[in-house]
Write a protein that holds these residues in place. Structure first.
Motif, PDB file in Angstrom:
ATOM      1  N   VAL A   1     -13.115  63.838   2.922  1.00 53.95           N
ATOM      2  CA  VAL A   1     -11.830  63.667   2.148  1.00 53.95           C
ATOM      3  C   VAL A   1     -11.367  62.541   1.847  1.00 53.95           C
ATOM      4  N   SER A   2     -11.187  61.563   2.924  1.00 53.88           N
ATOM      5  CA  SER A   2     -10.527  60.373   2.979  1.00 53.88           C
ATOM      6  C   SER A   2     -11.339  59.461   2.305  1.00 53.88           C
ATOM      7  N   ALA A   3     -12.631  59.267   2.235  1.00 59.03           N
ATOM      8  CA  ALA A   3     -13.645  58.569   1.451  1.00 59.03           C
ATOM      9  C   ALA A   3     -13.425  58.965  -0.060  1.00 59.03           C
ATOM     10  N   PHE A   4     -13.494  60.186  -0.505  1.00 59.08           N
ATOM     11  CA  PHE A   4     -13.351  60.845  -1.670  1.00 59.08           C
ATOM     12  C   PHE A   4     -12.078  60.402  -2.532  1.00 59.08           C
ATOM     13  N   VAL A   5     -10.992  60.430  -1.860  1.00 57.46           N
ATOM     14  CA  VAL A   5      -9.762  59.993  -2.075  1.00 57.46           C
ATOM     15  C   VAL A   5      -9.583  58.640  -2.253  1.00 57.46           C
ATOM     16  N   ASP A   6     -10.362  57.597  -1.484  1.00 58.72           N
ATOM     17  CA  ASP A   6     -10.482  56.337  -1.768  1.00 58.72           C
ATOM     18  C   ASP A   6     -11.031  56.041  -3.348  1.00 58.72           C
ATOM     19  N   GLY A   7     -12.029  56.800  -3.502  1.00 65.85           N
ATOM     20  CA  GLY A   7     -12.493  56.429  -4.931  1.00 65.85           C
ATOM     21  C   GLY A   7     -11.829  56.993  -6.111  1.00 65.85           C
ATOM     22  N   PHE A   8     -11.103  58.000  -5.928  1.00 63.65           N
ATOM     23  CA  PHE A   8     -10.256  58.798  -6.888  1.00 63.65           C
ATOM     24  C   PHE A   8      -9.179  57.889  -6.894  1.00 63.65           C
ATOM     25  N   GLN A   9      -8.398  57.368  -6.006  1.00 68.82           N
ATOM     26  CA  GLN A   9      -7.148  56.694  -6.305  1.00 68.82           C
ATOM     27  C   GLN A   9      -7.502  55.189  -6.649  1.00 68.82           C
ATOM     28  N   GLU A  10      -8.876  54.906  -6.318  1.00 65.05           N
ATOM     29  CA  GLU A  10      -8.793  53.350  -6.802  1.00 65.05           C
ATOM     30  C   GLU A  10      -8.832  53.399  -8.420  1.00 65.05           C
ATOM     31  N   LEU A  11      -9.479  54.544  -9.008  1.00 64.51           N
ATOM     32  CA  LEU A  11      -9.553  54.508 -10.448  1.00 64.51           C
ATOM     33  C   LEU A  11      -8.212  54.904 -10.830  1.00 64.51           C
ATOM     34  N   ALA A  12      -7.537  56.009 -10.188  1.00 59.28           N
ATOM     35  CA  ALA A  12      -6.045  56.177 -10.660  1.00 59.28           C
ATOM     36  C   ALA A  12      -5.266  54.995 -10.697  1.00 59.28           C
ATOM     37  N   ALA A  13      -5.261  54.114  -9.719  1.00 63.75           N
ATOM     38  CA  ALA A  13      -4.570  52.851  -9.661  1.00 63.75           C
ATOM     39  C   ALA A  13      -4.698  52.048 -10.854  1.00 63.75           C
ATOM     40  N   MET A  14      -5.786  52.166 -11.347  1.00 62.30           N
ATOM     41  CA  MET A  14      -6.174  51.295 -12.513  1.00 62.30           C
ATOM     42  C   MET A  14      -5.481  51.747 -13.928  1.00 62.30           C
ATOM     43  N   HIS A  15      -5.228  53.211 -13.900  1.00 58.58           N
ATOM     44  CA  HIS A  15      -4.657  53.675 -15.147  1.00 58.58           C
ATOM     45  C   HIS A  15      -3.418  54.340 -14.983  1.00 58.58           C
ATOM     46  N   GLY A  16      -2.862  54.073 -13.435  1.00 61.94           N
ATOM     47  CA  GLY A  16      -1.253  54.603 -13.682  1.00 61.94           C
ATOM     48  C   GLY A  16      -1.188  56.013 -13.663  1.00 61.94           C
ATOM     49  N   ILE A  17      -2.253  56.936 -13.343  1.00 62.82           N
ATOM     50  CA  ILE A  17      -2.078  58.403 -13.186  1.00 62.82           C
ATOM     51  C   ILE A  17      -1.949  58.914 -11.931  1.00 62.82           C
ATOM     52  N   ALA A  18      -0.933  59.798 -11.735  1.00 61.68           N
ATOM     53  CA  ALA A  18      -0.221  60.260 -10.517  1.00 61.68           C
ATOM     54  C   ALA A  18      -0.852  61.713 -10.129  1.00 61.68           C
TER      55      ALA A  18
END
Length: 334
Positions: free
Chosen positions: A105-122
């Protein structure tokens, strides 16, 4: 690890990275931790909502790195928002997991949040449960009232364009043995470095959010290319009551795809899917403004055909003959 521990892990990771996101949390009255989120829309805008589910063995091969799955689960939804010209705002995440695994789960969230940070989606909510590995994301954004790009407004005489390049992801799936080559011919030997470049497009697609925003007021119709160019352009034609001609020799290919497959790349580009580029139509007299807008957005685009009266999509070879596809594109129930 209990369900609420998993939720707490996701919540803490999302909160920790939210501070680096431009615009993240904007309009969030109440986020993760309650029965539902409370969100505030800006005045003069319409809400855009999309949802996608990714299942192991269908949308990503078994053994795919969890960070790549996290990235792609969000990317496919951002691509839908991009095709409407929407600005990403919020998303929810539901995870079905075969077992409790904090490391996964932690690694999954790494990838998810990496892209989320690029687009400012919460990330504002979701769910977890036990079951086969499956990820469901609902993404929300906003667009100025009446300005959204849609599938039903293509007009005869429009140019047909596509962003980026096509075929890398489908070629990677074939090279890795997950799908048979559409042509039925043996696959070529491909340099590992080239294969890795193709694989990156499969596992980490780049949603064209900036391009979608740039096309507002210029494009007549738009769709994201997820199931294959010809299939997705066909959806535009059906909704708009028009036909289309696509010139196969103009389909853009990456250097990696050209080196790997040369002239044998057409099926990957035309019907392979998983590209997550934008295919759009625009009036022929707006070619220069379209090119300039996308250049300013940092996205390349290629004019690949035209909208005509009639119905359906005709794929034309260089000599003008109609190309018969060996496969229809991605079939959800086949």
């Amino acid at each position: 690890m209990a369900e609420f521990d998993l939720i707490a892990l996701i919540r803490s990771r999302a909160a920790a990275s939210a501070g680096s996101m431009p615009g993240s949390g904007e309009g969030v009255v109440l986020g993760i931790g309650d029965d539902a989120a409370l969100l505030r829309m800006p005045a003069g805008h319409e809400l855009v909502v999309t949802a996608d589910t990714l299942n192991e063995g269908v949308h990503f091969p078994a053994g795919t790195a969890p960070a790549d799955i996290g990235w792609k689960a969000l990317a496919v939804n951002l691509s839908d928002l991009a095709s409407m010209g929407a600005r990403p705002a919020w998303c929810t995440l539901s995870l079905s997991l075969p077992r409790e695994d904090a490391g996964w789960v932690s690694a999954f969230v790494d990838g998810f949040q990496e892209l989320a940070a690029m687009h400012g989606i919460a990330l504002v909510g979701g769910d977890t449960t036990r079951g086969p590995l499956s990820i469901a994301v609902t993404a929300m954004g906003w667009v100025e009232c009446g300005a959204a790009l849609r599938r039903d407004r293509a007009r005869p005489g429009d140019d047909v364009w596509v962003t980026g390049t096509l075929g890398d992801a489908a070629a990677s799936l074939a090279l890795e043995g997950h799908v048979p080559p559409a042509s039925g011919e043996p696959l070529p030997a491909v340099d590992p470095a080239i294969a890795a470049r193709l694989g990156d497009r499969l596992r980490r697609p780049r949603p064209r959010v900036a391009a979608g925003r740039a096309l507002m007021g210029l494009a007549h119709a738009c769709v994201d290319v997820s199931d294959g160019l010809l299939a997705d352009l066909g959806h535009v034609c059906e909704r708009s009551g028009v036909g289309a001609e696509v010139w196969l020799e103009r389909l853009p290919a990456s250097a990696a795809l050209q080196r790997a497959f040369g002239g044998r790349r057409t099926s990957f580009q035309a019907t392979g899917g998983d590209d997550y580029e934008l295919c759009f139509t625009a009036p022929a007299n707006l070619r220069e403004p379209v090119s300039l807008a996308l250049e300013q957005a940092g996205v390349e685009a290629t004019r690949i055909g035209r909208i005509v009266a009639g119905e359906g999509v005709r794929a034309l070879a260089a000599d003008g003959t109609q190309w018969r596809s060996p496969q229809p594109g991605y079939v959800h129930f086949g």
